[in-house]
Design an enzyme around this catalytic site. Structure first.
Site, PDB file in Angstrom:
ATOM      1  N   HIS A  83       1.120  -0.758  -0.009  1.00  0.00           N
ATOM      2  CA  HIS A  83      -0.139   0.241  -0.041  1.00  0.00           C
ATOM      3  C   HIS A  83       0.513   1.114  -0.065  1.00  0.00           C
ATOM      4  O   HIS A  83       0.176   2.562  -0.266  1.00  0.00           O
ATOM      5  CB  HIS A  83      -1.036   0.423   1.184  1.00  0.00           C
ATOM      6  CG  HIS A  83      -0.487   0.148   2.554  1.00  0.00           C
ATOM      7  ND1 HIS A  83       0.221  -0.319   3.329  1.00  0.00           N
ATOM      8  CD2 HIS A  83       0.090   1.188   2.652  1.00  0.00           C
ATOM      9  CE1 HIS A  83       0.791   0.304   3.996  1.00  0.00           C
ATOM     10  NE2 HIS A  83       0.768   1.422   4.443  1.00  0.00           N
TER      11      HIS A  83
HETATM   12  C1  UD1 Z   1      -1.912   5.438   6.766  1.00  0.00           C
HETATM   13  C2  UD1 Z   1      -0.095   6.248   6.694  1.00  0.00           C
HETATM   14  C3  UD1 Z   1       1.069   4.828   6.766  1.00  0.00           C
HETATM   15  C4  UD1 Z   1       0.440   3.444   7.332  1.00  0.00           C
HETATM   16  C5  UD1 Z   1      -1.603   3.133   6.984  1.00  0.00           C
HETATM   17  C6  UD1 Z   1      -1.412   1.928   6.955  1.00  0.00           C
HETATM   18  C7  UD1 Z   1       0.139   8.450   6.824  1.00  0.00           C
HETATM   19  C8  UD1 Z   1       1.309   9.480   5.605  1.00  0.00           C
HETATM   20  N1  UD1 Z   1      -0.044   7.128   6.638  1.00  0.00           N
HETATM   21  O1  UD1 Z   1      -1.490   5.077   5.270  1.00  0.00           O
HETATM   22  O2  UD1 Z   1       1.539   5.199   7.392  1.00  0.00           O
HETATM   23  O3  UD1 Z   1       0.868   2.048   6.646  1.00  0.00           O
HETATM   24  O4  UD1 Z   1      -1.879   4.327   6.828  1.00  0.00           O
HETATM   25  O5  UD1 Z   1      -2.870   1.524   6.790  1.00  0.00           O
HETATM   26  O6  UD1 Z   1      -0.688   8.202   7.838  1.00  0.00           O
HETATM   27  N2  UD1 Z   1      -9.317   4.541   3.450  1.00  0.00           N
HETATM   28  C9  UD1 Z   1     -10.744   4.465   3.440  1.00  0.00           C
HETATM   29  N3  UD1 Z   1     -10.851   4.077   4.732  1.00  0.00           N
HETATM   30  C10 UD1 Z   1     -10.399   3.674   5.577  1.00  0.00           C
HETATM   31  C11 UD1 Z   1      -8.806   4.887   5.829  1.00  0.00           C
HETATM   32  C12 UD1 Z   1      -8.364   5.516   4.285  1.00  0.00           C
HETATM   33  O7  UD1 Z   1     -11.304   4.121   2.450  1.00  0.00           O
HETATM   34  O8  UD1 Z   1     -10.429   3.515   7.067  1.00  0.00           O
HETATM   35  C13 UD1 Z   1      -9.034   6.027   2.247  1.00  0.00           C
HETATM   36  C14 UD1 Z   1      -8.550   7.389   2.248  1.00  0.00           C
HETATM   37  O9  UD1 Z   1      -9.597   7.371   1.862  1.00  0.00           O
HETATM   38  C15 UD1 Z   1      -7.811   7.178   1.275  1.00  0.00           C
HETATM   39  C16 UD1 Z   1      -6.117   6.489   1.809  1.00  0.00           C
HETATM   40  O10 UD1 Z   1      -7.777   5.667   1.869  1.00  0.00           O
HETATM   41  O11 UD1 Z   1      -7.941   7.611   0.042  1.00  0.00           O
HETATM   42  C17 UD1 Z   1      -5.450   6.457   2.466  1.00  0.00           C
HETATM   43  O12 UD1 Z   1      -5.356   6.609   3.241  1.00  0.00           O
HETATM   44  P1  UD1 Z   1      -4.659   7.242   4.353  1.00  0.00           P
HETATM   45  O13 UD1 Z   1      -4.645   7.884   5.404  1.00  0.00           O
HETATM   46  O14 UD1 Z   1      -4.357   8.481   3.494  1.00  0.00           O
HETATM   47  O15 UD1 Z   1      -3.309   6.615   4.231  1.00  0.00           O
HETATM   48  P2  UD1 Z   1      -2.688   5.627   4.020  1.00  0.00           P
HETATM   49  O16 UD1 Z   1      -2.294   4.665   2.684  1.00  0.00           O
HETATM   50  O17 UD1 Z   1      -4.364   4.496   4.761  1.00  0.00           O
END
Ligand code: UD1
Length: 362
Positions: free
Chosen positions: A202
């Protein structure tokens, strides 16, 4: 004594649990604040139940967005909670955006700040986590370190060693506590008796652009020629695969089990019984080392070098041929056996709580 701990994203929940429990056992009031960076049931809710964590007292509901938007929303929402709770100290864990945002607010309001999992450095400034780690460590008043490299990095950056304590790894506290229950569980996916590779990808570097993402798909296909593949899909990866027209190809691949993100216990069971784990995660490098399961980490560097030097982890480039060779060696019985790094013994949360309470009493 009131201590406020922050959780925001999936890798935080298993780190705050042991600190919260140890604080409560010592008579402190432990207030958990959830920023809502991760909000899906599968990315957040299930972890509270699996880990037996109390419902957070405050939920900020910030959700996704650009890094600036997410960080700014957490800062705004957290400031009023911090004023209301008025704790003696704030505890932040790990390296996600919620960690940075809440650390900044605590530091600017002069609330003593402790960072759990301090000192880790990948040397790769492209990673948002690396930016977060550096900033948080330089803001923190008390720094709790998991491995020798953390002590070395903080010393090199000129952080006063009087602020630093080597306490071990809280994530391994959680793993050791829940491993017996995970071992009782049937696997979340039916792979029969066949050996399988557990794959998680991811990191923005690997999934946000079309070319690396296509290589991820080729790697999964190459693995599936050798053994079963179990692939829990992070929401980010699912979105990118879909946008690039690759999701259908993976769904159609024989021997590949695409599944939703797993809860803590189901994922631990999957790791524990895997022939090999292929990942770009941070924490999974440590968990596989603690379990003695070979891990191939598809990144140019790691902020957790003890997993490579002492444990079962090997760094590889995101390249089909290299991953295939690595897996072939593991299947031939040539995988790393490894040892568990010092103080990854199940008592890190207790050490932190003892130190924190002494420190708060001044
Ligand atoms: C975040 C952390 C990363 C960690 C990862 C674990 C940062 C910079 N990165 O990255 O270190 O390894 O979490 O999962 O904080 N989304 C959903 N549902 C959710 C959460 C997220 O659909 O419950 C979607 C968001 O809308 C977004 C994408 O997933 O489009 C990424 O989510 P985001 O929290 O921005 O960062 P991660 O890639 O999850």
């Amino acid at each position: 004594m009131t201590i406020l701990s922050v959780v925001g994203a999936r890798p935080n929940f298993m780190k705050v649990g042991p600190v919260h429990e140890a604080l409560v056992a010592r008579g402190a009031r432990s207030v958990v604040v959830h920023t809502g960076q991760h909000y899906d049931e599968r990315m957040s809710g299930v972890f509270f139940r699996d880990l037996g964590l109390p419902e957070p007292e405050h939920y900020l509901g910030v959700g996704g967005g650009s890094h600036a938007e997410q960080t700014a929303r957490v800062m705004l929402a957290f400031e009023s909670v911090l004023q209301e709770v008025a704790p003696q100290a704030v505890v932040v864990v790990g390296d996600v955006n919620s960690t940075l945002a809440t650390a900044l607010v605590a530091a600017k309001r002069h609330v003593p700040l402790a960072h759990v999992e301090a000192g880790l450095r990948s040397g790769d400034r492209e990673m948002p986590e690396e930016q977060n780690r550096i900033c948080v460590d330089h803001l923190a008043d008390r720094l709790y370190v998991t491995e020798q490299s953390g002590l070395d990095n903080l010393a090199r950056e000129g952080i006063d060693e009087a602020r630093v304590a080597f306490v071990g790894n809280v994530m391994i506290d959680t793993l050791l506590k829940h491993r017996p229950a995970a071992r009782q569980r049937p696997l979340a996916v039916d792979v029969g008796e066949a050996p399988y590779a557990l794959v998680t990808m991811h990191r923005p570097r690997n999934v946000d652009r079309a070319e690396p993402l296509a290589e991820v798909v080729r790697i999964v296909e190459a693995l599936a020629e050798r053994l079963r593949v179990v692939l829990p899909l992070h929401p980010r990866t699912r979105q990118r695969l879909e946008a690039n027209g690759l999701l259908a190809r993976l769904k159609a691949a024989s021997g590949v089990h695409l599944i939703a993100p797993q809860g803590y216990l189901d994922f631990l069971a999957l790791m524990d019984r895997a022939a090999v784990v292929v990942t770009d995660s941070g924490g999974i490098q440590e968990e596989t080392t603690a379990l003695g399961v070979p891990c191939l980490t598809l990144r140019p560097s790691t902020e957790r070098p003890s997993t490579v030097e002492i444990g079962t982890n090997t760094l590889l480039p995101l390249a089909e041929a290299e991953v295939a060779r690595g897996v072939d060696a593991i299947l031939a019985g040539e995988g790393k056996v490894g040892e568990v790094p010092p103080l990854w013994d199940g008592h890190a949360g207790a050490r932190i709580a003892d130190d924190l309470m002494m420190w708060c009493k001044g």
